[in-house]
Design a protein around this motif. Structure first.
Motif, PDB file in Angstrom:
ATOM      1  N   ASN A 364       0.943  -1.008  -0.341  1.00 28.17           N
ATOM      2  CA  ASN A 364       0.439   0.124  -0.062  1.00 28.17           C
ATOM      3  C   ASN A 364       0.704   1.054  -0.075  1.00 28.17           C
ATOM      4  OD1 ASN A 364      -2.139   2.124   0.445  1.00 28.17           O
ATOM      5  ND2 ASN A 364      -2.466   1.775   3.143  1.00 28.17           N
ATOM      6  N   LEU A 365       0.596   2.055  -0.989  1.00 31.04           N
ATOM      7  CA  LEU A 365       1.963   2.770  -1.338  1.00 31.04           C
ATOM      8  C   LEU A 365       1.282   3.904  -0.859  1.00 31.04           C
ATOM      9  CD1 LEU A 365       4.348   4.789  -2.360  1.00 31.04           C
ATOM     10  CD2 LEU A 365       3.704   4.524  -4.298  1.00 31.04           C
ATOM     11  N   HIS A 366       0.713   3.940   0.068  1.00 33.97           N
ATOM     12  CA  HIS A 366      -0.166   5.592   0.414  1.00 33.97           C
ATOM     13  C   HIS A 366       0.484   6.848   0.388  1.00 33.97           C
ATOM     14  CE1 HIS A 366       2.281   5.965   4.389  1.00 33.97           C
ATOM     15  NE2 HIS A 366       2.189   4.378   4.720  1.00 33.97           N
ATOM     16  N   THR A 367       2.097   7.364   0.877  1.00 41.44           N
ATOM     17  CA  THR A 367       2.610   8.589   0.913  1.00 41.44           C
ATOM     18  C   THR A 367       3.369   8.768  -0.569  1.00 41.44           C
ATOM     19  OG1 THR A 367       1.344   8.936   3.077  1.00 41.44           O
ATOM     20  CG2 THR A 367       3.147  10.361   2.012  1.00 41.44           C
ATOM     21  N   ALA A 392      -1.442  -5.476   1.259  1.00 41.85           N
ATOM     22  CA  ALA A 392      -2.217  -5.049   0.327  1.00 41.85           C
ATOM     23  C   ALA A 392      -1.968  -4.640  -0.081  1.00 41.85           C
ATOM     24  CB  ALA A 392      -3.223  -4.022   1.312  1.00 41.85           C
ATOM     25  N   PRO A 393      -2.635  -4.154  -1.630  1.00 39.72           N
ATOM     26  CA  PRO A 393      -3.061  -3.154  -2.773  1.00 39.72           C
ATOM     27  C   PRO A 393      -3.147  -2.054  -2.436  1.00 39.72           C
ATOM     28  CG  PRO A 393      -4.523  -4.018  -3.433  1.00 39.72           C
ATOM     29  CD  PRO A 393      -3.595  -5.258  -1.722  1.00 39.72           C
ATOM     30  N   THR A 394      -2.451  -0.929  -2.887  1.00 41.70           N
ATOM     31  CA  THR A 394      -2.866   0.839  -3.337  1.00 41.70           C
ATOM     32  C   THR A 394      -4.169   0.961  -3.647  1.00 41.70           C
ATOM     33  OG1 THR A 394      -0.160   0.526  -3.684  1.00 41.70           O
ATOM     34  CG2 THR A 394      -1.756   2.951  -3.658  1.00 41.70           C
ATOM     35  N   GLN A 395      -4.818   1.665  -2.991  1.00 38.63           N
ATOM     36  CA  GLN A 395      -5.943   2.072  -3.339  1.00 38.63           C
ATOM     37  C   GLN A 395      -6.334   3.189  -3.713  1.00 38.63           C
ATOM     38  OE1 GLN A 395      -8.447  -0.175  -3.710  1.00 38.63           O
ATOM     39  NE2 GLN A 395      -7.191  -1.740  -3.342  1.00 38.63           N
ATOM     40  N   ASN A 396      -5.549   4.402  -2.198  1.00 38.84           N
ATOM     41  CA  ASN A 396      -4.983   5.422  -2.628  1.00 38.84           C
ATOM     42  C   ASN A 396      -3.356   6.211  -2.395  1.00 38.84           C
ATOM     43  OD1 ASN A 396      -8.043   6.652  -3.486  1.00 38.84           O
ATOM     44  ND2 ASN A 396      -8.109   5.450  -1.567  1.00 38.84           N
ATOM     45  N   ILE A 397      -3.373   7.374  -2.850  1.00 42.06           N
ATOM     46  CA  ILE A 397      -1.526   7.709  -2.880  1.00 42.06           C
ATOM     47  C   ILE A 397      -1.884   9.033  -2.627  1.00 42.06           C
ATOM     48  CG2 ILE A 397       0.108   8.136  -4.271  1.00 42.06           C
ATOM     49  CD1 ILE A 397      -0.163   6.087  -5.786  1.00 42.06           C
ATOM     50  N   TRP A 398      -1.617   9.442  -1.501  1.00 41.71           N
ATOM     51  CA  TRP A 398      -1.651  11.141  -0.727  1.00 41.71           C
ATOM     52  C   TRP A 398      -0.226  11.912  -1.239  1.00 41.71           C
ATOM     53  CZ3 TRP A 398       0.885  13.776   3.507  1.00 41.71           C
ATOM     54  CH2 TRP A 398       0.274  15.305   4.020  1.00 41.71           C
ATOM     55  N   TYR A 399      -0.375  12.397  -2.033  1.00 43.48           N
ATOM     56  CA  TYR A 399       1.296  12.898  -2.175  1.00 43.48           C
ATOM     57  C   TYR A 399       0.649  14.725  -1.333  1.00 43.48           C
ATOM     58  CZ  TYR A 399       1.452  10.684  -6.588  1.00 43.48           C
ATOM     59  OH  TYR A 399       1.390   9.846  -7.261  1.00 43.48           O
ATOM     60  N   TYR A 400       2.136  15.013  -1.650  1.00 46.05           N
ATOM     61  CA  TYR A 400       2.845  16.238  -0.589  1.00 46.05           C
ATOM     62  C   TYR A 400       4.370  17.053  -1.137  1.00 46.05           C
ATOM     63  CZ  TYR A 400       2.879  19.841   2.895  1.00 46.05           C
ATOM     64  OH  TYR A 400       2.868  20.940   3.396  1.00 46.05           O
ATOM     65  N   TRP A 436      -2.292  16.087  -1.554  1.00 46.71           N
ATOM     66  CA  TRP A 436      -3.629  16.439  -3.157  1.00 46.71           C
ATOM     67  C   TRP A 436      -3.545  14.277  -2.733  1.00 46.71           C
ATOM     68  CZ3 TRP A 436       0.402  18.236  -4.911  1.00 46.71           C
ATOM     69  CH2 TRP A 436       1.482  17.585  -5.522  1.00 46.71           C
ATOM     70  N   THR A 437      -4.917  13.942  -3.577  1.00 47.40           N
ATOM     71  CA  THR A 437      -5.003  12.516  -3.055  1.00 47.40           C
ATOM     72  C   THR A 437      -5.339  11.551  -4.405  1.00 47.40           C
ATOM     73  OG1 THR A 437      -5.902  12.473  -0.715  1.00 47.40           O
ATOM     74  CG2 THR A 437      -6.158  10.026  -2.311  1.00 47.40           C
ATOM     75  N   VAL A 438      -4.575  10.700  -4.553  1.00 47.65           N
ATOM     76  CA  VAL A 438      -5.300  10.209  -6.784  1.00 47.65           C
ATOM     77  C   VAL A 438      -5.185   8.680  -6.358  1.00 47.65           C
ATOM     78  CG1 VAL A 438      -3.711   9.531  -8.786  1.00 47.65           C
ATOM     79  CG2 VAL A 438      -3.415  11.677  -7.731  1.00 47.65           C
ATOM     80  N   SER A 439      -6.627   8.171  -7.079  1.00 51.49           N
ATOM     81  CA  SER A 439      -7.046   6.744  -6.606  1.00 51.49           C
ATOM     82  C   SER A 439      -6.320   5.949  -7.599  1.00 51.49           C
ATOM     83  CB  SER A 439      -8.604   6.943  -7.411  1.00 51.49           C
ATOM     84  OG  SER A 439      -9.344   5.549  -7.278  1.00 51.49           O
ATOM     85  N   ILE A 440      -5.992   4.811  -7.351  1.00 49.41           N
ATOM     86  CA  ILE A 440      -5.303   3.939  -8.228  1.00 49.41           C
ATOM     87  C   ILE A 440      -6.154   4.178  -9.611  1.00 49.41           C
ATOM     88  CG2 ILE A 440      -6.392   1.757  -6.872  1.00 49.41           C
ATOM     89  CD1 ILE A 440      -2.819   2.400  -8.463  1.00 49.41           C
ATOM     90  N   ASP A 441      -7.381   3.644  -9.345  1.00 46.43           N
ATOM     91  CA  ASP A 441      -8.376   3.541 -10.659  1.00 46.43           C
ATOM     92  C   ASP A 441      -7.795   4.847 -11.797  1.00 46.43           C
ATOM     93  OD1 ASP A 441      -9.844   1.721  -9.488  1.00 46.43           O
ATOM     94  OD2 ASP A 441     -10.862   2.905  -8.549  1.00 46.43           O
ATOM     95  N   ASP A 442      -7.547   6.071 -11.358  1.00 42.15           N
ATOM     96  CA  ASP A 442      -6.483   7.166 -11.769  1.00 42.15           C
ATOM     97  C   ASP A 442      -5.112   6.603 -12.685  1.00 42.15           C
ATOM     98  OD1 ASP A 442      -9.710   8.262 -12.093  1.00 42.15           O
ATOM     99  OD2 ASP A 442      -8.733   9.018 -10.504  1.00 42.15           O
ATOM    100  N   VAL A 443      -4.597   5.913 -12.278  1.00 42.51           N
ATOM    101  CA  VAL A 443      -3.245   5.509 -12.670  1.00 42.51           C
ATOM    102  C   VAL A 443      -3.134   4.606 -13.749  1.00 42.51           C
ATOM    103  CG1 VAL A 443      -0.956   4.025 -12.168  1.00 42.51           C
ATOM    104  CG2 VAL A 443      -2.437   5.357 -10.436  1.00 42.51           C
TER     105      VAL A 443
END
Length: 491
Positions: A364-367, A392-400, A436-443
């Motif tokens: 889970n690449l969360h950040t 667990a697989p990545t669902q959302n990635i939070w970028y800073y 901001w947050t990016v959904s894995i569905d948008d990758v």
């Protein structure tokens, strides 16, 4: 208390022909500090044994103890100048008697996890660079003024030694390989939040900055203001022996890393002198895995074909091999924070895409923390920090996107305040102008492109600081030198 002494030691080293760089200063200070530390430690242990009516078996024999050759004393406790070796006699003794004796501990040690083995490793990797026995005598007498007796003294020495490592990193590109800005390390640790009882690992330890900061976090609390009396005897024993593990390939940082951990309170550091990338990942077992991984692996290097055979995804890029190593060594549910160059997020070659896919599917690449140029002095590339959990697989990635509001450099380094907003917002993955947050569905599932694209800002071509440009030129020069060396080797 000891700051002026450190300055005086540097003055002595500056005049010594065999010591030309900050790396030399740190190396030579390290071996002298280590022997003084050992002498103080053994004296303290012998006194404790005597109070208990027991005998103490000294590690270093009487003829080679610091108090015998470096700082002999008269019966009244005053320095014995008549019996203190100096000049050519001192150089002869250190080079042909002391160092060979200390190197021999590696063969004489019963196990590799003992202080005896570490002594042998250290003195098998470094040599005395003093050419003048008079300069060495001056340095020894200054080192002898330092004391490891109290916790306050050790704490001050650790801060002074950290400053020396920082100067080494600022001095040139080789030193910069071993130094990660401590404010960045502290922010990474706060996000990962290690706990006592967990095993922490760095396979590219350098000067062991990650492990030292993790030790202080666990022992003194997140703000460094706690008291280690809050910890039980069992907790302190766990911190000493079963918490911190590291590997380091190069000799100088290996030695400096051991000394750095000792000064931070870990008496027998679990640092192994080896190239982590030579290990066959298919042979890793559950008992070999760790709860927490904190690292800044070297990037830009090129690994040989036989090294690449140890990895499922073949690539010559050192940092990408290390990332595979870390994923494999992390326990299920384990947490990692790893610095890597930002081109990893978007490179289109097969290995980069395969590695991003592996990371997203197995962890889970969360950040992703996007660091500004100049964060790492001497590095001509931008970096990001990947925070992930295994299992667990990545669902959302939070970028800073870190923006300190100024150009970073030697005179304007990263500080803890620069990272406060990141740490605070990361706890809840809060959105802002910089996050901001990016959904894995948008990758994109073809490219797995994870580039930093702030939707809240219009991207502008920034005016780059001259220091950043110079760092990039130096990096490119170094890469050119390595390519030319490789061509010469084929001729």
């Amino acid at each position: 208390m000891f700051e002026q002494t450190f300055r005086n030691i540097d003055d002595v080293l500056w005049k010594e022909a065999g010591c030309a760089t900050e790396l030399d200063y740190t190396e030579q200070t390290s071996w002298m500090l280590f022997l003084k530390y050992m002498d103080d430690l053994e004296f303290e242990r012998s006194q404790e044994a005597e109070l208990r009516g027991q005998s103490y078996q000294f590690i270093i024999d009487e003829d080679h103890r610091w108090s015998r050759w470096a700082a002999p004393r008269k019966a009244d406790g005053s320095f014995d100048h008549d019996n203190a070796l100096t000049g050519d006699d001192l150089i002869q003794y250190v080079n042909f008697e002391l160092f060979p004796y200390l190197r021999g501990f590696k063969e004489r040690a019963s196990r590799t996890d003992t202080i005896e083995y570490k002594i042998g490793e250290i003195f098998g990797e470094i040599r005395n660079k003093f050419a003048s026995g008079y300069s060495l005598r001056d340095a020894l007498e200054l080192i002898d003024c330092l004391s490891f007796g109290s916790q306050a003294e050790k704490h001050e020495l650790s801060h002074l030694y950290e400053a020396k490592i920082r100067n080494m990193g600022n001095a040139g590109r080789n030193g910069g390989e071993y130094y990660t800005p401590r404010p960045l390390i502290r922010a990474m640790i706060k996000v990962i939040n290690p706990r006592i009882g967990e095993r922490i690992y760095d396979a590219a330890a350098g000067s062991a900055g990650f492990l030292c900061e993790a030790h202080d976090y666990l022992r003194y609390g997140p703000d460094g203001e706690g008291d280690d009396r809050r910890l039980s005897t069992a907790d302190l024993e766990t911190l000493q022996t079963r918490t911190f593990y590291a590997k380091e390939k190069k000799s100088l940082p290996y030695v400096i890393g051991i000394m750095n951990m000792i000064l931070h309170g870990v008496e027998t550091p679990n640092i192994v002198h080896t190239n982590s990338l030579t290990e066959d990942l298919s042979q890793i077992q559950e008992k070999d895995r760790y709860d927490v991984i904190l690292a800044n692996p070297p990037f830009g290097g090129k690994e040989r074909k036989e090294i690449q055979q140890n990895f499922p995804i073949k690539t010559g890029e050192t940092a990408f091999l290390f990332l595979q190593h870390f994923i494999k060594y992390l326990k299920a549910g384990g947490r990692a924070a790893v610095v890597i160059k930002n081109t990893f997020l978007s490179n289109s070659d097969n290995a980069s895409r395969a590695l991003r896919k592996e990371l997203l599917e197995s962890c889970n690449l969360h950040t992703i923390l996007d660091c500004p140029g100049g964060t790492f002095l001497g590095a001509g590339v931008k970096t990001v920090v990947l925070f992930f959990e295994k299992g667990a697989p990545t669902q959302n990635i939070w970028y800073y996107q870190l923006d300190p509001g100024r150009s970073l450099g030697k005179t304007n380094p990263l500080n803890d305040d620069d990272l406060k907003d990141f740490v605070a917002r990361q706890a809840n993955f809060g959105d802002s102008d910089n996050s901001w947050t990016v959904s894995i569905d948008d990758v994109d599932t073809e490219t797995f492109d994870l580039s930093v694209k702030n939707p809240n800002k219009v991207e502008e071509a920034p005016l780059r600081d001259p220091e950043v440009i110079i760092n990039e030129i130096e990096t490119l020069d170094k890469e050119s030198e390595e390519i030319l060396e490789g061509i010469r080797g084929m001729l």
